[in-house]
Design a protein around this motif. Structure first.
Motif, PDB file in Angstrom:
ATOM      1  N   ALA A   1       0.854  -1.140   0.023  1.00  0.00           N
ATOM      2  CA  ALA A   1       0.132  -0.004  -0.066  1.00  0.00           C
ATOM      3  C   ALA A   1       0.818   1.329   0.022  1.00  0.00           C
ATOM      4  O   ALA A   1       1.852   1.174   0.779  1.00  0.00           O
ATOM      5  CB  ALA A   1      -0.865   0.043   1.093  1.00  0.00           C
ATOM      6  N   PRO A   2       0.352   2.398  -0.647  1.00  0.00           N
ATOM      7  CA  PRO A   2       1.264   3.571  -0.698  1.00  0.00           C
ATOM      8  C   PRO A   2       1.416   4.112   0.472  1.00  0.00           C
ATOM      9  O   PRO A   2       0.347   3.985   1.428  1.00  0.00           O
ATOM     10  CB  PRO A   2       0.475   4.417  -1.672  1.00  0.00           C
ATOM     11  CG  PRO A   2      -0.901   3.916  -1.582  1.00  0.00           C
ATOM     12  CD  PRO A   2      -0.636   2.493  -1.439  1.00  0.00           C
ATOM     13  N   GLY A   3       2.326   4.754   0.859  1.00  0.00           N
ATOM     14  CA  GLY A   3       2.542   5.362   2.373  1.00  0.00           C
ATOM     15  C   GLY A   3       1.827   6.704   2.268  1.00  0.00           C
ATOM     16  O   GLY A   3       1.445   7.366   1.270  1.00  0.00           O
ATOM     17  N   ALA A   4       1.419   7.187   3.463  1.00  0.00           N
ATOM     18  CA  ALA A   4       0.613   8.655   3.494  1.00  0.00           C
ATOM     19  C   ALA A   4       1.536   9.479   4.618  1.00  0.00           C
ATOM     20  O   ALA A   4       1.133   9.657   5.585  1.00  0.00           O
ATOM     21  CB  ALA A   4      -0.718   8.126   4.350  1.00  0.00           C
ATOM     22  N   ASN A   5       2.788   9.697   3.913  1.00  0.00           N
ATOM     23  CA  ASN A   5       3.561  10.521   5.128  1.00  0.00           C
ATOM     24  C   ASN A   5       3.734  12.049   4.067  1.00  0.00           C
ATOM     25  O   ASN A   5       3.592  12.116   2.929  1.00  0.00           O
ATOM     26  CB  ASN A   5       5.071  10.035   5.305  1.00  0.00           C
ATOM     27  CG  ASN A   5       5.693   9.373   4.179  1.00  0.00           C
ATOM     28  OD1 ASN A   5       5.340   9.659   2.920  1.00  0.00           O
ATOM     29  ND2 ASN A   5       6.965   9.245   4.013  1.00  0.00           N
ATOM     30  N   LEU A   6       4.198  12.956   4.954  1.00  0.00           N
ATOM     31  CA  LEU A   6       4.735  14.234   4.142  1.00  0.00           C
ATOM     32  C   LEU A   6       6.165  14.144   3.881  1.00  0.00           C
ATOM     33  O   LEU A   6       7.185  13.839   4.568  1.00  0.00           O
ATOM     34  CB  LEU A   6       4.364  15.219   5.094  1.00  0.00           C
ATOM     35  CG  LEU A   6       2.791  15.556   5.627  1.00  0.00           C
ATOM     36  CD1 LEU A   6       2.908  16.482   6.391  1.00  0.00           C
ATOM     37  CD2 LEU A   6       2.220  15.918   4.311  1.00  0.00           C
ATOM     38  N   SER A   7       6.542  14.149   2.659  1.00  0.00           N
ATOM     39  CA  SER A   7       7.707  14.222   1.982  1.00  0.00           C
ATOM     40  C   SER A   7       8.275  15.632   1.887  1.00  0.00           C
ATOM     41  O   SER A   7       7.599  16.388   1.400  1.00  0.00           O
ATOM     42  CB  SER A   7       7.888  13.477   0.714  1.00  0.00           C
ATOM     43  OG  SER A   7       6.763  13.920  -0.126  1.00  0.00           O
ATOM     44  N   PRO A   8       9.459  15.911   1.927  1.00  0.00           N
ATOM     45  CA  PRO A   8      10.013  17.193   1.897  1.00  0.00           C
ATOM     46  C   PRO A   8      10.004  17.530   0.471  1.00  0.00           C
ATOM     47  O   PRO A   8      10.050  16.905  -0.460  1.00  0.00           O
ATOM     48  CB  PRO A   8      11.359  17.131   2.303  1.00  0.00           C
ATOM     49  CG  PRO A   8      11.935  15.670   2.350  1.00  0.00           C
ATOM     50  CD  PRO A   8      10.591  15.190   2.341  1.00  0.00           C
ATOM     51  N   VAL A   9       9.917  19.097   0.067  1.00  0.00           N
ATOM     52  CA  VAL A   9       9.690  19.706  -1.226  1.00  0.00           C
ATOM     53  C   VAL A   9      10.655  20.511  -1.325  1.00  0.00           C
ATOM     54  O   VAL A   9      11.365  21.028  -0.519  1.00  0.00           O
ATOM     55  CB  VAL A   9       8.273  19.993  -1.374  1.00  0.00           C
ATOM     56  CG1 VAL A   9       7.298  19.113  -1.487  1.00  0.00           C
ATOM     57  CG2 VAL A   9       7.962  21.169  -0.439  1.00  0.00           C
ATOM     58  N   GLU A  10      11.137  21.009  -2.672  1.00  0.00           N
ATOM     59  CA  GLU A  10      12.190  21.727  -2.817  1.00  0.00           C
ATOM     60  C   GLU A  10      11.805  23.224  -2.484  1.00  0.00           C
ATOM     61  O   GLU A  10      12.590  24.062  -2.063  1.00  0.00           O
ATOM     62  CB  GLU A  10      12.718  21.694  -4.325  1.00  0.00           C
ATOM     63  CG  GLU A  10      13.384  20.413  -4.431  1.00  0.00           C
ATOM     64  CD  GLU A  10      14.123  20.475  -5.774  1.00  0.00           C
ATOM     65  OE1 GLU A  10      14.665  21.349  -6.310  1.00  0.00           O
ATOM     66  OE2 GLU A  10      14.298  19.066  -6.309  1.00  0.00           O
ATOM     67  N   ASN A  11      10.581  23.681  -3.039  1.00  0.00           N
ATOM     68  CA  ASN A  11      10.169  24.977  -2.856  1.00  0.00           C
ATOM     69  C   ASN A  11       8.860  25.125  -2.107  1.00  0.00           C
ATOM     70  O   ASN A  11       7.779  24.776  -2.505  1.00  0.00           O
ATOM     71  CB  ASN A  11       9.998  25.756  -3.930  1.00  0.00           C
ATOM     72  CG  ASN A  11      11.070  25.913  -4.724  1.00  0.00           C
ATOM     73  OD1 ASN A  11      12.170  26.259  -4.275  1.00  0.00           O
ATOM     74  ND2 ASN A  11      11.082  25.735  -6.181  1.00  0.00           N
TER      75      ASN A  11
END
Length: 133
Positions: free
Chosen positions: A82-92
């Motif tokens: 199942a796909p994860g449901a976390n917040l990943s860092p973004v560049e901007n």
């Protein structure tokens, strides 16, 4: 009473009377034993939860089970694949939060506030600053 000789009526009556006496004594003993068993069951059933005894006097009690559920063999967490449901860092990032910095600044102000130990109602604070990583 020998073999082949029939007992007389008086002998049979005496035998019945003796057996009746034994039966009466046995019934009395059974009644007494039942009363004793009931008293022992009552005593065994008391514990600190249903009487005025302290918890240290509880005997023969096992601790309550942590859970009545059995092990299923499955791992905890999301299902495999199942796909994860976390917040990943973004560049901007479009938004940033300064909550952590604001709380640290306010905590430093409280620690730096002068206290008067002789004044009633005054609080004294001891601040332990952790080393930065």
């Amino acid at each position: 009473m020998g073999e082949g000789v029939r007992p007389s009526y008086d002998e049979l009556a005496a035998l019945v009377a003796a057996q009746a006496l034994k039966l009466a004594r046995a019934r009395e003993e059974i009644t007494a034993l039942r009363a004793e068993v009931a008293a022992l069951k009552r005593r065994l059933g008391t514990n600190s939860g249903n009487s005025s005894m302290p918890p240290s006097s509880d005997r023969f009690s096992e601790p309550a089970p942590k859970s009545l559920r059995g092990k299923t063999g499955r791992k905890q967490g999301k299902q495999p694949g199942a796909p994860g449901a976390n917040l990943s860092p973004v560049e901007n990032p479009t938004r940033s939060s300064t909550t952590h910095r604001r709380r640290a600044r306010d905590a430093a102000r409280v620690c730096a506030a002068p206290t008067t130990p002789g004044r009633s109602g005054a609080r004294s604070w001891t601040c332990h600053r952790s080393a930065r990583r």
